[in-house]
Motif scaffolding. Sequence first.
Motif, PDB file in Angstrom:
ATOM      1  N   LYS A 144       0.847  -1.266  -0.188  1.00 36.73           N
ATOM      2  CA  LYS A 144      -0.401   0.391  -0.116  1.00 36.73           C
ATOM      3  C   LYS A 144       0.953   1.191  -0.365  1.00 36.73           C
ATOM      4  O   LYS A 144       0.626   2.304  -1.053  1.00 36.73           O
ATOM      5  N   ILE A 145       2.155   1.490   0.135  1.00 36.72           N
ATOM      6  CA  ILE A 145       2.553   2.187   0.509  1.00 36.72           C
ATOM      7  C   ILE A 145       3.454   2.514  -1.106  1.00 36.72           C
ATOM      8  O   ILE A 145       3.300   3.565  -1.381  1.00 36.72           O
ATOM      9  N   LEU A 146       3.617   1.486  -1.764  1.00 35.46           N
ATOM     10  CA  LEU A 146       3.834   1.556  -2.727  1.00 35.46           C
ATOM     11  C   LEU A 146       3.214   2.186  -3.744  1.00 35.46           C
ATOM     12  O   LEU A 146       3.166   2.597  -5.128  1.00 35.46           O
ATOM     13  N   LYS A 147       1.701   1.860  -3.754  1.00 33.01           N
ATOM     14  CA  LYS A 147       1.065   2.842  -4.178  1.00 33.01           C
ATOM     15  C   LYS A 147       0.718   3.898  -4.381  1.00 33.01           C
ATOM     16  O   LYS A 147       0.308   4.671  -4.895  1.00 33.01           O
ATOM     17  N   CYS A 148       1.424   4.608  -2.923  1.00 32.47           N
ATOM     18  CA  CYS A 148       1.448   5.664  -2.527  1.00 32.47           C
ATOM     19  C   CYS A 148       1.868   6.704  -2.862  1.00 32.47           C
ATOM     20  O   CYS A 148       2.124   8.066  -3.152  1.00 32.47           O
ATOM     21  N   TRP A 149       3.261   5.950  -3.804  1.00 35.38           N
ATOM     22  CA  TRP A 149       4.258   6.370  -4.203  1.00 35.38           C
ATOM     23  C   TRP A 149       4.519   7.861  -5.262  1.00 35.38           C
ATOM     24  O   TRP A 149       3.008   7.921  -6.169  1.00 35.38           O
ATOM     25  N   PRO A 150       4.691   8.941  -4.218  1.00 29.65           N
ATOM     26  CA  PRO A 150       4.495  10.423  -5.308  1.00 29.65           C
ATOM     27  C   PRO A 150       5.523  10.129  -7.240  1.00 29.65           C
ATOM     28  O   PRO A 150       6.374   9.216  -7.054  1.00 29.65           O
ATOM     29  N   VAL A 151       4.885  11.522  -7.345  1.00 26.32           N
ATOM     30  CA  VAL A 151       5.448  10.903  -9.120  1.00 26.32           C
ATOM     31  C   VAL A 151       6.824  12.360  -9.321  1.00 26.32           C
ATOM     32  O   VAL A 151       7.575  12.649  -9.955  1.00 26.32           O
ATOM     33  N   THR A 152       6.177  13.183  -8.774  1.00 26.72           N
ATOM     34  CA  THR A 152       7.330  14.272  -8.902  1.00 26.72           C
ATOM     35  C   THR A 152       7.685  14.656  -7.361  1.00 26.72           C
ATOM     36  O   THR A 152       8.127  16.355  -7.120  1.00 26.72           O
ATOM     37  N   ASN A 153       7.151  14.710  -6.501  1.00 26.23           N
ATOM     38  CA  ASN A 153       7.381  15.903  -4.936  1.00 26.23           C
ATOM     39  C   ASN A 153       8.657  14.512  -4.432  1.00 26.23           C
ATOM     40  O   ASN A 153       8.741  13.328  -3.798  1.00 26.23           O
ATOM     41  N   CYS A 154       9.904  14.870  -4.791  1.00 27.41           N
ATOM     42  CA  CYS A 154      11.085  14.102  -4.026  1.00 27.41           C
ATOM     43  C   CYS A 154      10.958  14.119  -2.787  1.00 27.41           C
ATOM     44  O   CYS A 154      12.071  13.429  -1.811  1.00 27.41           O
ATOM     45  N   GLN A 155      10.585  14.868  -1.998  1.00 25.90           N
ATOM     46  CA  GLN A 155      10.908  14.880   0.035  1.00 25.90           C
ATOM     47  C   GLN A 155      10.075  13.803  -0.100  1.00 25.90           C
ATOM     48  O   GLN A 155      10.231  12.622   0.797  1.00 25.90           O
ATOM     49  N   LYS A 156       9.197  13.713  -0.705  1.00 28.36           N
ATOM     50  CA  LYS A 156       7.892  12.837  -0.230  1.00 28.36           C
ATOM     51  C   LYS A 156       8.799  11.470  -0.515  1.00 28.36           C
ATOM     52  O   LYS A 156       8.532   9.922   0.314  1.00 28.36           O
ATOM     53  N   GLU A 157       9.256  11.670  -1.501  1.00 27.75           N
ATOM     54  CA  GLU A 157       9.866   9.941  -2.180  1.00 27.75           C
ATOM     55  C   GLU A 157      11.453   9.457  -1.281  1.00 27.75           C
ATOM     56  O   GLU A 157      11.465   8.383  -0.912  1.00 27.75           O
ATOM     57  N   VAL A 158      12.068  10.151  -1.249  1.00 24.01           N
ATOM     58  CA  VAL A 158      12.740   9.790   0.281  1.00 24.01           C
ATOM     59  C   VAL A 158      12.408   9.951   2.061  1.00 24.01           C
ATOM     60  O   VAL A 158      12.772   8.936   2.316  1.00 24.01           O
ATOM     61  N   LEU A 159      11.496  10.558   2.094  1.00 23.59           N
ATOM     62  CA  LEU A 159      10.469   9.683   3.325  1.00 23.59           C
ATOM     63  C   LEU A 159       9.966   8.583   3.167  1.00 23.59           C
ATOM     64  O   LEU A 159       9.882   7.466   3.780  1.00 23.59           O
TER      65      LEU A 159
END
Length: 220
Positions: A144-159
């Motif tokens: 489910k976390i992988l389904k929430c993965w951002p497309v352009t938000n690098c800060q969120k991607e790092v988190l």
Amino acid sequence: MGLHVGPTTGEKFITQNFILNLLTLFNSDDLRERDAVKNIVHRIYSKFTFHRSFMRKSLTDILLHFIYETDHRQNGIGEILEIWGSIINGFTVPLKEQHKVFLSRVLIPLHKPKNMVVYHRQLVYCVSQFVQKETVLSRVVVGKILKCWPVTNCQKEVLLIGELEEIVENIDQRWYLMVAVPVWSRLAKCITSDNSQVTKTNNYLVNLGFNNLNYDPISG
């Protein structure tokens, strides 16, 4: 506010209405006020056990309102999750179904808001508590976390990479193998990121994955 009173005396004053009014203060702009409210709620939950079910429901309602009925600008989510972290820590194993529902319907959707950064530390602690108590939940959580993965938000991607790291560190090889394919598929995409922080964090998780597999990527 002093809570140096017993449940019998306190129940005259610590009513459900009092608790609801207290919880509204979590939306305060003042960090000190929110911190004070958090401490008071902790004490009420600890002392007045007959209010615990009502308090869990009320805290859940605030989170659900934030997820589904607001523009995600509400204050106090981090403090509420900190309280939930203590509550989850006390859950017994095997986990009750209602607790697993809370994980899937409340904690996982909290990964979607763009401003997740303000409460992500507390969210990770809550989620990791579930995985530590029942490792089988790692498959559901990772998926489910992988389904929430951002497309352009690098800060969120790092988190989120950091959160996957936390989960991988808390499961053994048997369970890691069950989540390895989707995790590595995502990591492969992160390797080509233009953001250096994403790449750096991603590489650490890659190495951690190799260690979990007892595999040396250099020698093969």
